[in-house]
Structures are given as structure tokens and as C-alpha cells.
Design an enzyme around this catalytic site. Sequence first.
Site, PDB file in Angstrom:
ATOM      1  N   ASP A 183     -15.220  -2.979  -0.856  1.00 41.62           N
ATOM      2  CA  ASP A 183     -14.787  -2.828   0.534  1.00 41.62           C
ATOM      3  C   ASP A 183     -16.019  -2.558   1.376  1.00 41.62           C
ATOM      4  O   ASP A 183     -16.699  -1.539   1.178  1.00 41.62           O
ATOM      5  CB  ASP A 183     -13.797  -1.670   0.662  1.00 41.62           C
ATOM      6  CG  ASP A 183     -12.613  -1.829  -0.284  1.00 41.62           C
ATOM      7  OD1 ASP A 183     -12.189  -2.976  -0.502  1.00 41.62           O
ATOM      8  OD2 ASP A 183     -12.114  -0.807  -0.793  1.00 41.62           O
TER       9      ASP A 183
ATOM     10  N   ASP B 259       0.857  -1.183   0.000  1.00 41.04           N
ATOM     11  CA  ASP B 259       0.000   0.000   0.000  1.00 41.04           C
ATOM     12  C   ASP B 259       0.889   1.227   0.000  1.00 41.04           C
ATOM     13  O   ASP B 259       1.699   1.424   0.919  1.00 41.04           O
ATOM     14  CB  ASP B 259      -0.907   0.012   1.236  1.00 41.04           C
ATOM     15  CG  ASP B 259      -1.967  -1.087   1.186  1.00 41.04           C
ATOM     16  OD1 ASP B 259      -2.030  -1.799   0.161  1.00 41.04           O
ATOM     17  OD2 ASP B 259      -2.720  -1.229   2.165  1.00 41.04           O
TER      18      ASP B 259
END
Length: 243
Positions: free
Chosen positions: A130, A8
Site C-alpha cells: 500500500d 472490509d
Amino acid sequence: MLIYPAIDLKDGVCVRLMHGRFDAVTRYDEQPAMRLATFVAEGAEWIHIVDLDGAEAGRATQHGLIGELVSAIDVCVQSGGGVRSADDVERLLDAGVHRVVIGSLAVTQPDSVLSWLDRFGADRITLALDVKIENDVPVPALKGWTESSGVDLWTALDRYPRGVAKHLLVTDVSRDGALTGPNLQLLSEIRLRRPDMVLQASGGVASLDDIAAIKSLGCNGAIVGRALYEGRFTLPDAIKAAA
């Protein structure tokens, strides 16, 4: 089952968020290229790279860096964050990314994403939903997990008929980066409702037992981040547990 080590990117370095919060950031690596090379040396076949700045801003901001990372080493990469147009998808594919991850727009603009699936092919796009659990119902979150979509996960998935989309990545935001274990109930229900999709599980993986549990549900992949960065287990052991 494949293990997808996660990288990330925020401000050009490797980080992890807690529960998807941009104000709860842990920095791990100043040189993501070295982390990528380590993952590949340890046996990774796929890498999951996210442009967190792009996800937060709602526009691509680190696709140049992602292209540099992808071109520097021979490994399959799926990547997203801030993808908002067909041009964004095309740029990432041209940079060498193997699959482009589409998040918020998979929920808010399904017609556009359906056209991208038709244009680029179902093997080149991963739908990333998500979710936050609201009154026991999984509801996709938008714009870097800061807003609720107002529709449940099943409604969002119904917009993609069987045979149209192939790859699905689902993250339980409440577990992401928390090392509290995956949401096995949610993953099991997804497998039951959409057995046609290649499912990647994300959020909460903390142990090799978690990987074994995800595999036992019939998931096709698992995203692993913080557990690797903090040495809960090694990537070779994770790959062995998933094999």
C-alpha cells in the site's frame, strides 16, 4: 482480468475507509455474510476480505469471522489484515482462505515472508504493498497505512526475486475509497518493472472505464469496493468489462 469485490471488516460489519484513515469510516452492511452471498450470486469468482481491526491493531482479530464467512459459501477468497506470523497464515489457510494477503511484513520482514512463500507456496500468498506518493516516488505505508516504510516500492519489490513471489496487490492509498480513478501511471510502471508478477490493482476504481483502463495495462485483477457499494455500476457489468 478478474474482479475482486472487497469486503472490509471492522467491528464485524462491512465498511470502507477514505484514504486508509481509520477515523473516516463509512458503514455499509451489518451482515457481511449476506453481502458475500450477493457478490457470489452476481458472478464473483474471487472475494477480497480484509480484517481492518487486525490491520490497525497489528494482530489478527477477526480471523474467526473470516473463517465462518469462507466456510459458508463456495467461492475463492484472499484475505489478510493483522497477519504477523506463519501461524496466522496457516490458520487462515486452514479456515479455507485460498490466498493470504501479507501487508506490512512484506516490507519490514522480507526474510520471514520469503520463508512463508517457500513453505506454503507462491500461489497461497499475495504481497500487498500500500503506497503513498512522496515527491513522485511510491513509498509503501505500514501499520494500517499510518507509518511510512522509508523505502521506495521498487526497493521493496527487489527483495523478492523473479520466480519467488507470484501475486502482487498494489494500492495507492491517496485514491483508496475516494472514487477518483486508479493511478494508471503507477500501475503501468509496475507492469514494466515486474512483468513476472500477477498484478492486482487497487484504489480509486469509480467507473467501468476505470476497469477497462486497468485491463488495458495488462493487470490481472482489480479490487473494487466503494463503487459497488454505492451503485456506480453492478458487479455483473464490472465482470463483463474485465472479461
